[in-house]
Design a protein around this motif. Structure first.
Motif, mmCIF file in Angstrom:
data_model
loop_
_atom_site.group_PDB
_atom_site.id
_atom_site.type_symbol
_atom_site.label_atom_id
_atom_site.label_comp_id
_atom_site.label_asym_id
_atom_site.label_seq_id
_atom_site.Cartn_x
_atom_site.Cartn_y
_atom_site.Cartn_z
ATOM 1 N N SER A 148 9.321 3.647 -4.244
ATOM 2 C CA SER A 148 9.811 2.903 -3.079
ATOM 3 C C SER A 148 8.815 2.894 -1.922
ATOM 4 O O SER A 148 8.803 1.965 -1.121
ATOM 5 C CB SER A 148 11.136 3.504 -2.593
ATOM 6 O OG SER A 148 10.948 4.858 -2.178
ATOM 7 N N THR A 149 7.986 3.921 -1.811
ATOM 8 C CA THR A 149 7.043 4.017 -0.692
ATOM 9 C C THR A 149 5.696 4.521 -1.205
ATOM 10 O O THR A 149 5.560 4.912 -2.360
ATOM 11 C CB THR A 149 7.565 4.983 0.395
ATOM 12 O OG1 THR A 149 7.785 6.279 -0.192
ATOM 13 C CG2 THR A 149 8.855 4.481 1.001
ATOM 14 N N THR A 150 4.709 4.525 -0.320
ATOM 15 C CA THR A 150 3.388 5.058 -0.666
ATOM 16 C C THR A 150 3.106 6.305 0.157
ATOM 17 O O THR A 150 3.705 6.525 1.200
ATOM 18 C CB THR A 150 2.289 4.009 -0.402
ATOM 19 O OG1 THR A 150 2.304 3.645 0.989
ATOM 20 C CG2 THR A 150 2.504 2.772 -1.256
ATOM 21 N N ASP B 48 1.347 -3.580 -7.035
ATOM 22 C CA ASP B 48 1.935 -2.970 -5.833
ATOM 23 C C ASP B 48 1.132 -3.335 -4.592
ATOM 24 O O ASP B 48 1.699 -3.635 -3.538
ATOM 25 C CB ASP B 48 1.976 -1.447 -5.967
ATOM 26 C CG ASP B 48 3.190 -0.978 -6.743
ATOM 27 O OD1 ASP B 48 4.222 -1.653 -6.659
ATOM 28 O OD2 ASP B 48 3.092 0.044 -7.427
ATOM 29 N N ASN C 186 1.986 -6.947 -3.764
ATOM 30 C CA ASN C 186 3.352 -7.173 -3.278
ATOM 31 C C ASN C 186 3.610 -6.491 -1.933
ATOM 32 O O ASN C 186 4.245 -7.068 -1.047
ATOM 33 C CB ASN C 186 4.361 -6.656 -4.298
ATOM 34 C CG ASN C 186 4.325 -7.449 -5.593
ATOM 35 O OD1 ASN C 186 3.828 -8.580 -5.618
ATOM 36 N ND2 ASN C 186 4.837 -6.884 -6.662
ATOM 37 N N ARG C 187 3.095 -5.259 -1.780
ATOM 38 C CA ARG C 187 3.409 -4.485 -0.579
ATOM 39 C C ARG C 187 2.430 -4.764 0.559
ATOM 40 O O ARG C 187 2.813 -4.742 1.726
ATOM 41 C CB ARG C 187 3.374 -2.978 -0.890
ATOM 42 C CG ARG C 187 4.384 -2.518 -1.925
ATOM 43 C CD ARG C 187 4.084 -1.070 -2.297
ATOM 44 N NE ARG C 187 4.852 -0.615 -3.438
ATOM 45 C CZ ARG C 187 5.986 0.063 -3.367
ATOM 46 N NH1 ARG C 187 6.484 0.372 -2.197
ATOM 47 N NH2 ARG C 187 6.618 0.442 -4.461
#
Length: 535
Positions: free
Chosen positions: A234-236, A272, A275-276
């Protein structure tokens, strides 16, 4: 330069042959790594300057390499005590003195010099020495003390100058420009963990201006983004999600392999990043650490003394595809290069034998799959926990699970008595549900288990199990089940009831998280399952 002549022709032949081999087939990346390892990389180091001067001539293939650091330096006495000095059947050995910090591998580099000389300067507490090392059989040295015009401007540091000549057989490098590009990439890779605190400058002299400008950070080479995704994706995060501080020691071929510390995490992939962060392919490949490895799971080895990465990389996937649970995995192993298992040459192209590499691959895969298990391991672990909880669980969460699954009447029973109502079915052949629970009338109630949310097309599979048994009760046990998923199942069952399904049908869609199954328990059961399977 004064030449040395030998009365023993065999000795002379060996020296000439070795020198010629080094010059005709130079491994320049290895030369740079020798020089990088010579820097102590202590906490006081702030600057490293690498200078490549393209020497003009008829073939334009000469390069003068100079490296200067402002680390704590050394005296000439310490320098001599740290040199490779014992000639063995495997080459130069090392006297284990002064932690092998000061110029320990330089004597091996002399034969790679196009002039058969290497110039070294060392400085400590304002006192400087200059040493010329010759490529004769004894590596004779010319020493100048109390140097006033030292290249080292501060009170401490180390400086090395070695002229190189590119040949037609130079490994990977056939021009000064290719050398500069290769050295730049090695610095960004091997020095990755030091670039955030040390200013590393690459000075290109005599090169075409357009070529020099193609690099954007030569004055201070920037560390690439070493970003991980969290386990829930969900996060980095900038830090590896899993760190094993306890040393791991493995028995191997009568010796010990010691890994001091291990970091595990999944690096951000191209999708990722797109997208992020809105990155394109070019930006991602340029800015992200290990981007060139795509989704391949790999293990890296980092020197505990210098923080430098060794060039040895172990792929952790069996074959070219599969094991998607390990995609993008990075395992970083901190090692002490002076442990006997790694040998004494700190800058080998490979710090281990192929056999040792295969052995460590298996061990690191096992460790990684404890954090990033395959779907089959997850399912086996979840089933094992459910079985234990159904039969032996005595807390409130276990009581709720039995009640919601239709066997709440077993609360007053002993674990042995409950076994009559709880059976594993998945071992009775393919296309079987995972558990059967006997109700008070000893009618089988199917229980299907998945270590995730059920997909809509998997509802049909459970319907087949329902149709095969007399019970109107069916239990589906997933993980991280959302209200939307539960609503989707209820809507599907409602549509089936409009058809041929009995209106009394009772389908339960439960989430194991609500009954105490968490990541810690999952890992414990995964290890139990793998140990039982002999993995």
């Amino acid at each position: 330069m004064k030449k040395n002549f030998f009365t023993d022709s065999s000795q002379g032949y060996t020296d000439v042959r070795d020198e010629k081999a080094a010059r005709m087939n130079p491994n320049f990346p290895l030369t740079l790594r020798e020089l990088l390892q010579n820097v102590p990389w202590s906490e006081i180091l702030t600057n490293v300057n690498l200078k490549l001067t393209k020497c003009q001539g008829t073939n334009d293939r000469g390069v003068l390499l100079e490296i200067l650091d402002n680390d704590y330096g050394c005296t000439y006495t310490d320098f001599v005590a740290s040199l490779l000095s014992t000639d063995t059947k495997d080459g130069f050995g090392i006297k284990k003195r002064k932690a092998n910090k000061f110029g320990q591998g330089i004597q091996n580099l002399v034969t790679k010099s196009s002039t058969n000389q290497v110039i070294v300067e060392m400085k400590q507490d304002g006192k400087a020495w200059r040493v010329i090392i010759n490529a004769d059989s004894n590596r004779t040295r010319e020493v100048e003390q109390k140097v006033k015009d030292s290249k080292i401007k501060g009170d401490n540091g180390f400086y090395i100058k070695i002229p190189l000549e590119i040949t037609n057989k130079s490994w990977k490098i056939n021009s000064p420009e290719v050398m500069a590009e290769e050295f730049y990439n090695i610095i960004r890779q091997d020095c990755h963990f030091n670039l955030s605190r040390v200013k590393f400058k690459l000075d290109l002299v005599g090169f075409d201006t357009a070529f020099v400008k193609s690099f954007k950070d030569l004055d201070c080479i920037q560390r690439r983004n070493g970003v991980y995704v969290t386990d829930d994706l969900s996060t980095t995060t900038m830090h590896a999600p899993h760190i094993e501080d306890k040393p791991q020691i493995f028995d191997f071929n009568g010796g010990k392999i010691r890994i001091l510390r291990t970091e595990l995490g999944k690096r951000v992939g191209l999708q990722d990043a797109s997208n992020r962060l809105g990155m394109n392919d070019e930006e991602y490949n340029k800015l992200y650490f290990l981007a060139e490895y795509g989704d391949k799971p790999i293990a890296l080895f980092r020197c505990s003394r210098t923080g430098l990465l060794f060039p040895t990389i172990i792929p952790l996937r069996n074959g070219s595809t599969g094991q998607i649970n390990l995609n993008h995995l990075t395992v970083i192993c901190d090692i002490d290069i002076q442990d006997e298992c790694w040998g004494v040459d700190q800058t080998k192209e490979n710090i281990m034998t192929p056999t040792m590499m295969d052995y460590l691959k298996t061990k690191l895969q096992y460790l990684a799959e404890g954090f990033y298990p395959s779907e089959s391991y997850k399912e086996f672990a979840y089933q094992a926990w459910l079985y234990d909880t159904y039969t032996e669980g005595e807390d409130f969460a276990a009581e709720r699970l039995r009640h919601d699954s239709g066997i709440g009447f077993t609360e007053s029973m002993t674990p042995n008595e409950r076994l009559k109502h709880i059976s594993r079915e998945d071992s009775n052949g393919t296309s079987r549900y995972d558990f059967s629970l006997l109700d008070e009338n000893t009618i089988k109630m199917p229980v299907e288990v998945k270590p995730k949310s059920f997909k809509s097309n998997e509802f049909r599979q459970v319907l087949d199990y329902y149709m095969a048994e007399k019970s109107e009760k069916v239990t589906m046990l997933g993980l991280d089940v959302t209200k939307e998923k539960i609503s989707a199942l209820h809507n599907q069952v409602h549509r089936w009831k409009k058809g041929k399904m009995d209106s009394k049908a009772n389908w339960e869609y439960l989430d194991g998280r609500k009954y105490g199954y968490n990541k810690i328990i999952e890992r414990e059961y995964i290890n139990r399952v793998r140990d039982a399977m002999g993995v």
